[in-house]
Design a protein around this motif. Structure first.
Motif, PDB file in Angstrom:
ATOM      1  N   ARG A   1      -6.811   0.268  -6.601  1.00 56.55           N
ATOM      2  CA  ARG A   1      -7.924   0.722  -5.767  1.00 56.55           C
ATOM      3  C   ARG A   1      -7.353   1.645  -4.696  1.00 56.55           C
ATOM      4  N   SER A   2      -8.137   2.619  -4.273  1.00 60.68           N
ATOM      5  CA  SER A   2      -7.690   3.530  -3.217  1.00 60.68           C
ATOM      6  C   SER A   2      -8.590   3.395  -2.000  1.00 60.68           C
ATOM      7  N   HIS A   3      -7.969   3.582  -0.829  1.00 62.56           N
ATOM      8  CA  HIS A   3      -8.746   3.702   0.400  1.00 62.56           C
ATOM      9  C   HIS A   3      -8.051   4.751   1.254  1.00 62.56           C
TER      10      HIS A   3
ATOM     11  N   LEU B   1      -2.199   6.905 -11.593  1.00 58.79           N
ATOM     12  CA  LEU B   1      -2.947   6.134 -10.609  1.00 58.79           C
ATOM     13  C   LEU B   1      -4.445   6.212 -10.848  1.00 58.79           C
TER      14      LEU B   1
ATOM     15  N   THR C   1       1.109   5.705  -0.644  1.00 57.25           N
ATOM     16  CA  THR C   1       0.479   7.000  -0.857  1.00 57.25           C
ATOM     17  C   THR C   1       0.926   7.562  -2.198  1.00 57.25           C
TER      18      THR C   1
ATOM     19  N   GLU D   1       0.845  -1.191   0.000  1.00 58.91           N
ATOM     20  CA  GLU D   1       0.000   0.000   0.000  1.00 58.91           C
ATOM     21  C   GLU D   1       0.879   1.238   0.000  1.00 58.91           C
TER      22      GLU D   1
ATOM     23  N   ARG E   1      -5.915   7.736   1.775  1.00 56.92           N
ATOM     24  CA  ARG E   1      -4.824   8.334   0.995  1.00 56.92           C
ATOM     25  C   ARG E   1      -3.914   7.276   0.373  1.00 56.92           C
ATOM     26  N   ARG E   2      -4.254   6.020   0.517  1.00 57.46           N
ATOM     27  CA  ARG E   2      -3.359   4.959   0.068  1.00 57.46           C
ATOM     28  C   ARG E   2      -3.936   4.201  -1.124  1.00 57.46           C
ATOM     29  N   PHE E   3      -3.014   3.725  -1.960  1.00 57.74           N
ATOM     30  CA  PHE E   3      -3.386   2.957  -3.154  1.00 57.74           C
ATOM     31  C   PHE E   3      -2.873   1.531  -3.012  1.00 57.74           C
TER      32      PHE E   3
ATOM     33  N   ARG F   1      -0.247  10.969 -10.031  1.00 60.71           N
ATOM     34  CA  ARG F   1      -1.684  11.070  -9.758  1.00 60.71           C
ATOM     35  C   ARG F   1      -2.496  10.688 -10.986  1.00 60.71           C
TER      36      ARG F   1
ATOM     37  N   GLN G   1      -6.781   3.191 -11.781  1.00 58.66           N
ATOM     38  CA  GLN G   1      -7.949   2.942 -10.945  1.00 58.66           C
ATOM     39  C   GLN G   1      -9.214   2.827 -11.804  1.00 58.66           C
TER      40      GLN G   1
END
Length: 267
Positions: free
Chosen positions: A61-63, A51, A32, A30, A65-67, A48, A55
């Motif tokens: 997938r992001s949750h 990503l 940022t 995971e 601030r983390r990818f 950005r 995505q």
């Protein structure tokens, strides 16, 4: 054909997207945005956009601030594995090795200074390290890698040493370039490599090259186990004839799978 990043045919956005996928690892599953930017060596704005695109395609997938990568990335390797029939080519022979020796047995190719496992059958015994499809280890510290390095053309071997950080993974890991070159010359002359406790303590392995019909080395096949079961010298003596037979069997099968040969020769 090697394409330079300065070529008009080089798609920079695609290259950056792939690089960003590769910064995720077992140690860093995971990340940022700023961590991705730093690891991929790209501007935050570029990271950005990449990503968000990945995505939207379902690969990331992001949750918060983390990818994190999604299982969809497996489709990329699945396409290669299914189109090249790697399991059908090698696993029947690797299983024979495992059945006769109780060792694990794998086939690997050289990719960016690392050995990349493309087929593997594990023994039922507990081992220090396990390898599955897609596993990577530093080439210089493995018997598979040393076989593949030994048969590189001189200019590619020089480039390997110029670009590779030779780190000690154990106290026994050989990292001196001069000593490694001498070891590789011996391997090329003998057609076999063996190591013990260099990749990790408690790992002993023997490897031989796999040849294409042209005579080029396209892969390597090994046996690996624990030195508590068998010494390096005993393993080399007892496993070498079996591995040589296995190598010939895989090589013969490759004659009927030219696409696979064309694919791995690029390494």
């Amino acid at each position: 054909m090697e394409l330079s990043p300065e070529s008009p045919d080089f798609v920079t956005a695609l290259a950056r997207g792939i690089e960003i996928l590769l910064v995720f690892s077992r140690e860093k599953p995971e990340l940022t945005l700023s961590e991705v930017s730093a690891l991929a060596n790209v501007a935050p704005a570029t990271a950005r956009r990449s990503l968000l695109t990945l995505q939207a395609l379902g690969y990331v997938r992001s949750h918060g601030r983390r990818f994190v990568l999604t299982p969809r990335v497996l489709k990329l390797s699945a396409s290669f594995l299914s189109s090249m029939n790697l399991q059908e080519v090698a696993n029947q022979y690797l299983q024979d090795v495992v059945d006769q020796t109780g060792d694990s047995s794998s086939v690997a190719v050289l990719d960016s200074g690392e050995v990349l496992y493309i087929a593997s059958v594990s023994s039922k015994r507990s081992v220090r390290l396990t390898a599955g499809l897609g596993t990577r280890y530093p080439a210089y510290a493995t018997s598979l890698g040393r076989v593949l390095l030994a048969y590189l053309p001189p200019d590619r071997l020089d480039r390997y040493f110029a670009e590779t950080d030779l780190r000690k993974l154990t106290e026994k890991t050989v990292t001196d370039p001069t000593e490694l070159r001498a070891i590789l010359a011996e391997i090329r002359a003998a057609g076999v490599a063996s190591i013990q406790d260099e990749l990790d303590y408690g790992v002993v392995s023997v490897s031989v090259p796999v040849f294409a019909e042209s005579g080029a080395v396209v892969a390597a096949v090994n046996c690996s186990t624990s030195p508590s079961r068998i010494s390096r010298e005993e393993m080399l003596a007892s496993r070498l004839p079996l591995l040589q037979v296995t190598s010939r069997q895989i090589s013969e099968t490759l004659r009927h799978n030219p696409a696979l040969v064309h694919s791995v020769l690029g390494y």
